[in-house]
Design an enzyme around this catalytic site. Structure first.
Site, mmCIF file in Angstrom:
data_model
loop_
_atom_site.group_PDB
_atom_site.id
_atom_site.type_symbol
_atom_site.label_atom_id
_atom_site.label_comp_id
_atom_site.label_asym_id
_atom_site.label_seq_id
_atom_site.Cartn_x
_atom_site.Cartn_y
_atom_site.Cartn_z
ATOM 1 C CD GLU A 288 -2.823 1.263 0.143
ATOM 2 O OE1 GLU A 288 -2.916 2.176 -0.656
ATOM 3 O OE2 GLU A 288 -3.852 0.433 0.239
ATOM 4 C CG ASP A 292 -1.220 4.722 -1.000
ATOM 5 O OD1 ASP A 292 -1.850 4.318 -1.996
ATOM 6 O OD2 ASP A 292 -1.383 4.808 0.268
ATOM 7 C CB SER A 486 -5.512 1.193 -2.391
ATOM 8 O OG SER A 486 -6.222 0.916 -1.393
#
Length: 567
Positions: A288, A292, A486
């Protein structure tokens, strides 16, 4: 928001009794919050140990939270003469600061129990104190117990109800953690590794982007510029939770392969909340966190990016650091103009309504200062999160706060709504005026489909979408594909960050709170009219022309958004 007037004579009587006896009165305790049973998935595991320390947070009633909302509306609705006039830190604190009467009453109550508090926010609307369970029982007339989350085995100390002296009810919004139960945060994206050749940076959407999404695909699809930003006082914040670490070596490899026009050494800064760190041991790199950072640094060319790492040092509350990161941003004199978060709880009901509303009011404080707050909407379609059990009613996601922008997902070229895209309607928040017309039009076309399975008068989401399937990243030195909203939230954050750069260069205010502007400018987005988001044993909502609960108002079109922003 509580609007009951304080009963001054009763409070004086109570304080006099305390002063005379040296002990707090318990004669006027009234239930402040309760729930009938723990949520599904939690079991009672026995009484909490009497000497176990509890860190409790208190949200004091703010001086003028309704006034703050009016000021935010004046700054964020494009038709307002005050559009773009974001509030200063001091302006926001003036609205959020509790009255002297409230602060004195709560301080006196704590002092009467021999308890000292710590102020958590510049406005003083959140405070905390730590006491043993036995003292918390006495103060709140509450039976604190140990509850176990069955699937994870995580134990929490909670109560099904707590009480306060009646005279304090008008001064305290909530005390947490008490009746709010939270499961571990929803899981991030799963990565599938691939040995396929990475598409060349000049690949056209039609050529390869159905198989793999890269920065060049997004630049072509959404007209995102590659010209570097120039304003160093413009920044994007990337929230990091759950000990997810963003790795510089992975970013360097990503940039070398997919953004060869950028210096591969381009880096990001670190902001620590609750003792958060960012280990650069590559074996600890998180999927994650890498995702990002790579789709902000690697897409918002030249825009400074800060990784806001939220540690677990003080996370014994139900919000798992979600409140702490906002309070940390509120304390900054110049917070990032965009904050993207790809984490959340499984459903809206994971947190109590009182805590959720209090957190939402904190989001309102931050966005009133001109910060665009973005959240991934979730990956479970109308069930919010994969694996959730639902039958009669669809499950809203967390957060559904009307002061944040919820980002759904699309896939393929031409784009269609991704099946994983969480969307629907809140059970906690009413539908804000900025989206009423768009949502009403959708509901008219939907007709009686799924009638009774969702709250048609609730805050509708997502607000907007971006690509969320087969997105290429580098993690721990390997390339692979990930999926989920996400991916979508940092992509949109990059678009907003680049627009802000051009606005600042033109001497204009940043976009700030996005939602009223988004719904007022439907032509600024690519309308996605196909796809659906199944869940709860159904096919889910269908995408249609205009706003829909799969893709919101559509996906970004940088050139059209630039025009809508007055550039």
């Amino acid at each position: 928001m509580r609007e009951a007037a304080m009963l001054v004579s009763t409070l004086v009587t109570t304080l006099l009794l305390t002063a005379v006896t040296g002990k707090p009165t318990t004669s006027r305790l009234v239930v402040h919050d309760r729930r009938a049973a723990p949520p599904v998935g939690f079991v009672h595991s026995g009484a909490a140990p009497a000497n176990k320390a509890l860190k409790l947070r208190v949200n004091l009633v703010q001086n003028d939270i309704a006034g703050l909302e009016r000021a935010l509306n004046a700054a964020s609705f494009p038709e307002s003469p005050s559009y773009g006039q974001w509030l200063s830190k001091e302006d926001v604190e003036a609205f959020a600061r509790p009255s002297e009467e409230t602060t004195a009453a709560v301080t006196q109550w704590l002092s009467s129990h021999g308890v000292e508090s710590t102020t958590l926010t510049p406005a003083g609307d959140w405070i905390s104190f730590t006491v043993p369970v036995s003292k918390a029982r006495e103060m709140l007339n509450a039976e604190f117990s140990v509850f176990t989350h069955i699937d994870s085995g995580k134990e929490s100390i909670r109560t099904l109800e707590y009480s306060l002296p009646a005279e304090l009810a008008a001064h305290i919004n909530l005390i947490s953690p008490t009746t709010s139960f939270s499961r571990p945060m929803r899981a991030g994206p799963v990565m599938s590794f691939t040995d396929a050749t990475i598409p060349l940076p000049d690949a056209t959407p039609a050529a390869s982007c159905n198989a793999t999404i890269t920065p060049s695909c997004l630049q072509a699809l959404y007209n995102i510029p590659t010209t570097p930003a120039t304003n160093k006082n413009n920044a994007i914040g990337v929230a990091g939770f759950s000990n997810q670490f963003a790795n510089q070596a992975d970013l360097t490899q990503f940039l070398s392969a997919l953004r060869p026009d950028m210096p591969s050494s381009t880096s990001f800064s670190l902001t620590s909340v609750d003792g958060g760190t960012n280990s650069q041991t590559q074996s600890q790199a998180g999927i994650e966190a890498d995702l990002d950072i790579q789709y902000t640094v690697g897409l918002a060319t030249g825009v400074p990016v800060t990784f806001v790492s939220v540690g677990t040092r003080t996370q014994d509350g139900a919000d798992e650091g979600f409140l702490d990161i906002i309070n940390a941003m509120l304390a900054e004199s110049a917070p990032p103009q965009v904050l993207t978060t790809s984490y959340g709880f499984n459903t809206e009901a994971d947190l109590s309504k009182t805590l959720t509303v209090a957190m939402c009011n904190s989001y309102m404080q931050l966005t009133a200062r001109g910060v665009s707050i973005l959240f991934a909407s979730g990956d479970g379609g109308v069930a919010a999160t994969p694996g959730e059990t639902c039958s009669a009613m669809f499950l809203p996601t967390f957060p559904t706060c009307p002061f944040v922008t919820l980002v759904g997902a699309t896939e393929f070229v031409p784009e269609r709504g991704a099946e994983l895209s969480a969307g629907g309607f809140s059970n906690y928040f009413a539908q804000p005026s900025y989206q009423t017309n768009a949502v009403s039009s959708y509901l008219t076309k939907l007709g009686s489909t799924f009638a009774g399975r969702f709250n048609a008068s609730g805050r509708a989401y997502p607000d907007i979408s971006a690509m969320g399937e087969r997105v290429e990243i580098v993690q721990r030195g390997r390339t692979g594909l990930v999926a989920g909203t996400s991916c979508s939230s940092p992509i949109l954050a990059s678009v907003i960050g680049l627009l802000n750069d051009q606005l600042i260069s033109a001497g204009k205010p940043v976009l700030g709170f996005l939602n009223p502007w988004i719904y007022a400018n439907p032509g600024a987005f690519n309308d996605i009219t196909t796809g659906n988001n199944p869940g709860c044993g159904t096919t889910g909502f269908p995408a249609m022309s205009g706003w829909d609960p799969v893709t919101g108002m559509g996906t970004p079109n940088f050139l059209a958004m630039k025009t809508a922003a007055g550039l």
